[in-house]
Design an enzyme around this catalytic site. Structure first.
Site, PDB file in Angstrom:
ATOM      1  N   SER A 173      -1.186   6.145  14.179  1.00 19.27           N
ATOM      2  CA  SER A 173      -2.373   6.709  14.825  1.00 19.27           C
ATOM      3  C   SER A 173      -2.825   8.002  14.165  1.00 19.27           C
ATOM      4  O   SER A 173      -3.946   8.454  14.371  1.00 19.27           O
ATOM      5  CB  SER A 173      -2.074   6.982  16.301  1.00 19.27           C
ATOM      6  OG  SER A 173      -1.075   7.987  16.426  1.00 19.27           O
ATOM      7  N   ASP A 177      -1.815  22.955  17.870  1.00 15.83           N
ATOM      8  CA  ASP A 177      -2.589  22.095  18.780  1.00 15.83           C
ATOM      9  C   ASP A 177      -3.923  22.771  19.082  1.00 15.83           C
ATOM     10  O   ASP A 177      -4.126  23.371  20.135  1.00 15.83           O
ATOM     11  CB  ASP A 177      -1.794  21.847  20.062  1.00 15.83           C
ATOM     12  CG  ASP A 177      -2.496  20.878  21.006  1.00 15.83           C
ATOM     13  OD1 ASP A 177      -3.397  20.147  20.540  1.00 15.83           O
ATOM     14  OD2 ASP A 177      -2.145  20.870  22.195  1.00 15.83           O
ATOM     15  N   ASP A 205       1.414   2.343 -16.287  1.00 14.33           N
ATOM     16  CA  ASP A 205       1.100   2.863 -14.955  1.00 14.33           C
ATOM     17  C   ASP A 205      -0.395   3.134 -14.804  1.00 14.33           C
ATOM     18  O   ASP A 205      -1.025   3.711 -15.696  1.00 14.33           O
ATOM     19  CB  ASP A 205       1.848   4.176 -14.708  1.00 14.33           C
ATOM     20  CG  ASP A 205       3.357   4.016 -14.739  1.00 14.33           C
ATOM     21  OD1 ASP A 205       3.834   3.113 -15.427  1.00 14.33           O
ATOM     22  OD2 ASP A 205       4.045   4.812 -14.080  1.00 14.33           O
ATOM     23  N   HIS A 233       7.081   2.394  -7.746  1.00 13.84           N
ATOM     24  CA  HIS A 233       6.183   2.806  -6.662  1.00 13.84           C
ATOM     25  C   HIS A 233       5.693   1.622  -5.827  1.00 13.84           C
ATOM     26  O   HIS A 233       4.993   1.838  -4.839  1.00 13.84           O
ATOM     27  CB  HIS A 233       4.995   3.581  -7.220  1.00 13.84           C
ATOM     28  CG  HIS A 233       5.305   5.026  -7.463  1.00 13.84           C
ATOM     29  ND1 HIS A 233       4.949   6.031  -6.607  1.00 13.84           N
ATOM     30  CD2 HIS A 233       5.973   5.629  -8.482  1.00 13.84           C
ATOM     31  CE1 HIS A 233       5.366   7.188  -7.077  1.00 13.84           C
ATOM     32  NE2 HIS A 233       5.989   6.975  -8.222  1.00 13.84           N
ATOM     33  N   GLU A 236       7.747  14.269  19.473  1.00 10.35           N
ATOM     34  CA  GLU A 236       7.918  13.732  18.117  1.00 10.35           C
ATOM     35  C   GLU A 236       7.926  14.866  17.092  1.00 10.35           C
ATOM     36  O   GLU A 236       8.660  14.819  16.105  1.00 10.35           O
ATOM     37  CB  GLU A 236       6.802  12.738  17.798  1.00 10.35           C
ATOM     38  CG  GLU A 236       6.901  11.441  18.577  1.00 10.35           C
ATOM     39  CD  GLU A 236       5.672  10.564  18.388  1.00 10.35           C
ATOM     40  OE1 GLU A 236       5.822   9.336  18.459  1.00 10.35           O
ATOM     41  OE2 GLU A 236       4.565  11.116  18.177  1.00 10.35           O
ATOM     42  N   HIS A 258      -1.497   4.014 -11.252  1.00  8.07           N
ATOM     43  CA  HIS A 258      -1.382   4.984 -10.158  1.00  8.07           C
ATOM     44  C   HIS A 258      -2.694   5.229  -9.423  1.00  8.07           C
ATOM     45  O   HIS A 258      -3.112   6.369  -9.230  1.00  8.07           O
ATOM     46  CB  HIS A 258      -0.815   6.300 -10.679  1.00  8.07           C
ATOM     47  CG  HIS A 258       0.676   6.302 -10.798  1.00  8.07           C
ATOM     48  ND1 HIS A 258       1.500   6.110  -9.712  1.00  8.07           N
ATOM     49  CD2 HIS A 258       1.496   6.449 -11.880  1.00  8.07           C
ATOM     50  CE1 HIS A 258       2.755   6.154 -10.101  1.00  8.07           C
ATOM     51  NE2 HIS A 258       2.782   6.342 -11.421  1.00  8.07           N
ATOM     52  N   HIS A 266       6.598   4.039 -16.747  1.00  3.38           N
ATOM     53  CA  HIS A 266       7.380   4.903 -15.864  1.00  3.38           C
ATOM     54  C   HIS A 266       7.286   6.388 -16.190  1.00  3.38           C
ATOM     55  O   HIS A 266       7.515   7.226 -15.324  1.00  3.38           O
ATOM     56  CB  HIS A 266       8.846   4.446 -15.915  1.00  3.38           C
ATOM     57  CG  HIS A 266       9.730   4.995 -14.835  1.00  3.38           C
ATOM     58  ND1 HIS A 266       9.334   5.086 -13.524  1.00  3.38           N
ATOM     59  CD2 HIS A 266      11.008   5.478 -14.873  1.00  3.38           C
ATOM     60  CE1 HIS A 266      10.332   5.595 -12.800  1.00  3.38           C
ATOM     61  NE2 HIS A 266      11.342   5.846 -13.601  1.00  3.38           N
ATOM     62  N   ASN A 325      -6.965  21.689  19.731  1.00  2.00           N
ATOM     63  CA  ASN A 325      -7.790  21.242  20.867  1.00  2.00           C
ATOM     64  C   ASN A 325      -6.997  21.126  22.170  1.00  2.00           C
ATOM     65  O   ASN A 325      -7.519  20.653  23.176  1.00  2.00           O
ATOM     66  CB  ASN A 325      -8.451  19.904  20.554  1.00  2.00           C
ATOM     67  CG  ASN A 325      -7.417  18.815  20.235  1.00  2.00           C
ATOM     68  OD1 ASN A 325      -6.208  19.060  20.299  1.00  2.00           O
ATOM     69  ND2 ASN A 325      -7.904  17.644  19.890  1.00  2.00           N
ATOM     70  N   HIS A 357       9.394  -2.137 -16.181  1.00  2.00           N
ATOM     71  CA  HIS A 357       8.771  -0.872 -15.803  1.00  2.00           C
ATOM     72  C   HIS A 357       9.593   0.349 -16.218  1.00  2.00           C
ATOM     73  O   HIS A 357       9.075   1.274 -16.843  1.00  2.00           O
ATOM     74  CB  HIS A 357       8.529  -0.825 -14.298  1.00  2.00           C
ATOM     75  CG  HIS A 357       7.924   0.476 -13.867  1.00  2.00           C
ATOM     76  ND1 HIS A 357       6.616   0.804 -14.130  1.00  2.00           N
ATOM     77  CD2 HIS A 357       8.448   1.556 -13.212  1.00  2.00           C
ATOM     78  CE1 HIS A 357       6.353   2.011 -13.664  1.00  2.00           C
ATOM     79  NE2 HIS A 357       7.449   2.484 -13.103  1.00  2.00           N
TER      80      HIS A 357
END
Length: 717
Positions: free
Chosen positions: A656, A692, A186, A248, A663, A188, A475, A694, A299
């Site tokens: 985004s 929130d 691994d 992964h 949501e 990673h 692993h 802003n 793996h």
């Protein structure tokens, strides 16, 4: 007199001999005392090191188990709620393999020609076909922290996909008398480790073949750079660089462990497309390598049913996510030529994690779906009630899908006389998720939540059946970078040094000649850890581990106090150390030696009793202060920090980094349904408004998660 004088002469000599021998004996005793003290000192440090290791590993495996449980819940929704239901719609995109199925369409999807390289770009300019010079330029750019242009990223990914499609599921490699092969575990996302391996061992070439055994991505900050470097060498030396898939290399796992976030952060315009292409590439990675017909490199591991002939024949690219076993049903399928053909859906075995199915689950094989068994009227009724309760908790009002009769919902992939698909999926899970254990036998891996634990008898049987002599797997992080077990027939190799914390572990790789005797080379990539003494290294990692453990204790403080009160019927506020350890383990379920850890966690005791309320206050952990009417929602947030981020990134379909209030509400409703608890709409709205900052009606995911990061005050004093 003379005789007397004669007799007296030897006496000083005897005294001289005694005076000489006394310091020698003292020196020997002193040396023995120093040796005994040093051995005890080293032994104490080793005990501390192992306790620290157990903390890190237990928290890591608990996270993997939580990820699989969350995905199981999503699979439950997908399998039992109507296609039109809102909760099914917001998660359905993670269950689709890929919208584009035909290779000609994929060729267009990999197209890079519309991506222009601007004159201001100062990174490496690559030419194709890829050359050694091109990969060298790529590595040098990554060393200088430069970012490769998206056009070249897409070109490398396209060329890699075209090559991988022609590779078998098991690569078979021969090492001649003049060569050695190197096997790496691994990485990673820790580019520093890969570069150090190349510096110490040499770059891949025809004379220096490599096998990289999966888990290239997640956790570290440079997963994409590692992939691009390895893909570059694969394109230049396709017969000498071999890449195995790890657990992964899975887009469902990437949602939790950082690779998705990394790619979107580095490539805001083309990140979504890059991730989509990598899903396809991951599914085409081979799953094993066999060296000289004698050494199996995979793996995770094996199970008592592992058959390499099945692995050789499997369509590995069907498993875009290994957490997503296929289900064969019957209906219309454009991919398979019309009605009556099999279509692929989802079914996660043992996906019903709630208590109402525990009795049924215990009575069947852990690898079989409940839906491959006859369903009694009581079970069918219980399932319907469970669906209603889940929907009520989630706040949804769509009608749920009625359970089909047993004969119309059989899963050929998992029932008795199972077809090839269920057998293939089990092989994939075993190969990528399993771990060895010292006892004989083969049992489900409940610690990770996927794969199995297999014992020495299984190793002997599988290796003997396939005429193999050694199994190399990865692993699992090992303190020394490698570890032999099962009579030295299983070798774990882990190449990400300082995995949990600086100084926590060494990395290692294997060199193997035609005699197939493995030679393990250790290293640590960080200069800081190489400058630390043993005591400093242990203390450093111990502080980090205890900090992580204290955070776990803090976020479960309400549950812990309730558990402590069970042992305090007289409400004295005091419980014994034994009861403290028992109650703590019952809540956190980390399998840690709590009584051994007590001196580091509990500063004061009175006659072997713990003041548990004072102890909770002394954890020195604090959280941000938000104006929320229901404080229980904050504790839920802390407990399920990673689950929430995973759900956020699933719901953020356009990547985004922003989610709307609606949501946000759906996220919390999904989480509350998963946890089988009720969270009011008012509490969710309060939390959304407070986050929130802003006041634009949306919440930034990264700012949200950062705002809820716990602070250990003891490290800031």
């Amino acid at each position: 007199m003379g005789c007397g004088v004669g007799k007296s002469r030897p006496h000083p000599e005897k005294c001289d001999r005694v005076s000489i021998s006394v310091p020698a004996a003292t020196a020997i005793r002193a040396a023995l005392l120093i040796q005994r003290w040093y051995r005890q000192y080293v032994a104490r440090l080793e005990v501390r090191r192992r306790c620290t290791w157990n903390i890190f590993q237990s928290i890591e495996y608990a996270g993997e188990q939580n990820q699989i449980k969350l995905y199981n819940f999503f699979a439950f929704l997908m399998d039992h709620f109507t296609p039109a239901s809102s909760e099914r719609n917001i998660i359905s995109h993670i269950f689709r393999e890929n919208e584009i199925c035909h290779e000609t369409e994929w060729e267009r999807y990999f197209c890079y020609k519309g991506v222009e390289v601007s004159e201001s770009y100062s990174g490496p300019h690559l030419t194709f076909p890829m050359t050694f010079c091109g990969v060298s330029k790529l590595m040098e750019a990554f060393k200088q922290k430069q970012q490769l242009h998206a056009r070249y990223v897409l070109q490398i990914l396209g060329e890699t996909w075209r090559l991988l499609r022609f590779l078998p599921s098991i690569n078979r490699v021969s090492v001649c008398h003049t060569k050695e092969i190197t096997v790496c575990g691994d990485l990673h996302g820790q580019l520093e480790d890969l570069l150090l391996i190349f510096y110490k061992n040499g770059l891949p070439s025809c004379e220096k073949p490599y096998v990289f055994n999966g888990d290239f991505v997640d956790r570290g900050k440079n997963s994409l750079e590692i992939l691009l470097t390895l893909f570059g060498f694969l394109l230049v030396y396709p017969n000498d660089v071999h890449l195995n898939r790890g657990n992964h290399e899975d887009h469902i796992v990437n949602l939790r462990y950082g690779f998705t976030k990394e790619v979107l952060g580095k490539y805001r315009v083309h990140g979504k497309k890059i991730l989509k292409l990598l899903q396809k590439i991951f599914s085409w990675l081979p799953v094993a390598t066999v060296i000289n017909h004698k050494v199996l490199v995979v793996h995770g591991g094996i199970s008592d049913s592992t058959n390499l002939d099945v692995v050789t024949r499997m369509d590995r690219h069907r498993y875009v996510s290994v957490l997503q076993p296929p289900k064969m049903s019957y209906g219309n399928s454009s991919r398979n030529g019309g009605a009556g053909g099999p279509v692929e859906s989802r079914r996660r075995v043992r996906s019903l994690t709630n208590h109402s199915f525990s009795q049924v689950q215990r009575s069947i094989s852990p690898w079989r779906s409940l839906h491959s068994l006859p369903i009694s009227n009581d079970l069918s009724s219980s399932l319907k009630n469970e669906l209603k309760e889940r929907r009520r908790l989630a706040g949804f009002d769509q009608a749920y899908r009625e359970m089909k009769a047993p004969d119309s919902d059989l899963e050929p992939g998992f029932g008795a006389g199972a077809g090839t698909h269920g057998n293939e999926w089990k092989h994939m899970m075993d190969l990528l998720w399993s771990d060895p254990m010292p006892q004989n036998g083969c049992i489900p891996n409940e610690v990770r939540g996927g794969g199995c634990y297999w014992g020495p008898d299984v190793t002997e049987e599988v290796l003997g059946r396939h005429n193999l002599q050694l199994l190399i797997r990865s692993h699992e992080c090992k303190q020394d970078g490698y570890e032999f077990c099962h009579n030295r027939k299983v070798l774990t190799i882990f190449s990400a040094s300082n995995y949990y914390e600086v100084g926590s572990n060494r990395g290692a790789y294997i060199r193997m000649g035609p005699d197939l005797v493995p030679h393990c080379i250790q290293y640590q990539a960080s200069r800081t850890c190489r400058e630390l003494t043993l005591r400093q290294s242990v203390s450093w990692t111990e502080r980090s581990a205890l900090r992580a453990l204290k955070e776990q204790l803090f976020v479960h403080k309400s549950d812990l106090i309730s558990a402590f009160r069970e042992f305090d019927p007289n409400k004295t506020g005091m419980i014994s150390l034994r009861h403290w350890a028992t109650a703590t383990e019952s809540i956190l379920k980390l399998g840690l030696p709590w009584r051994m850890l007590r001196p580091q966690l509990v500063s004061r005791t009175q006659y072997g009793m713990v003041n548990y309320q004072q102890w909770i206050r002394e954890l020195s952990i604090t959280e941000p202060k938000l104006e929320v009417s229901d404080t229980s929602i904050l504790e839920t947030m802390y407990k399920n920090h990673s689950n929430l981020e995973t759900i956020f990134r699933i719901i953020d379909t356009d990547h985004s980094g922003l989610i709307s209030f609606e949501e946000f509400r759906q996220t919390w409703k999904l989480l509350s349904s998963h946890l089988k608890m009720e969270i009011s709409d008012k509490a969710i709205a309060d939390l959304a408004q407070s986050m929130d900052f802003n006041k634009d009606g949306s919440i930034d995911i990264n700012e949200f998660m950062e705002a809820f990061r716990l602070v250990d005050l003891s490290t800031h004093s």
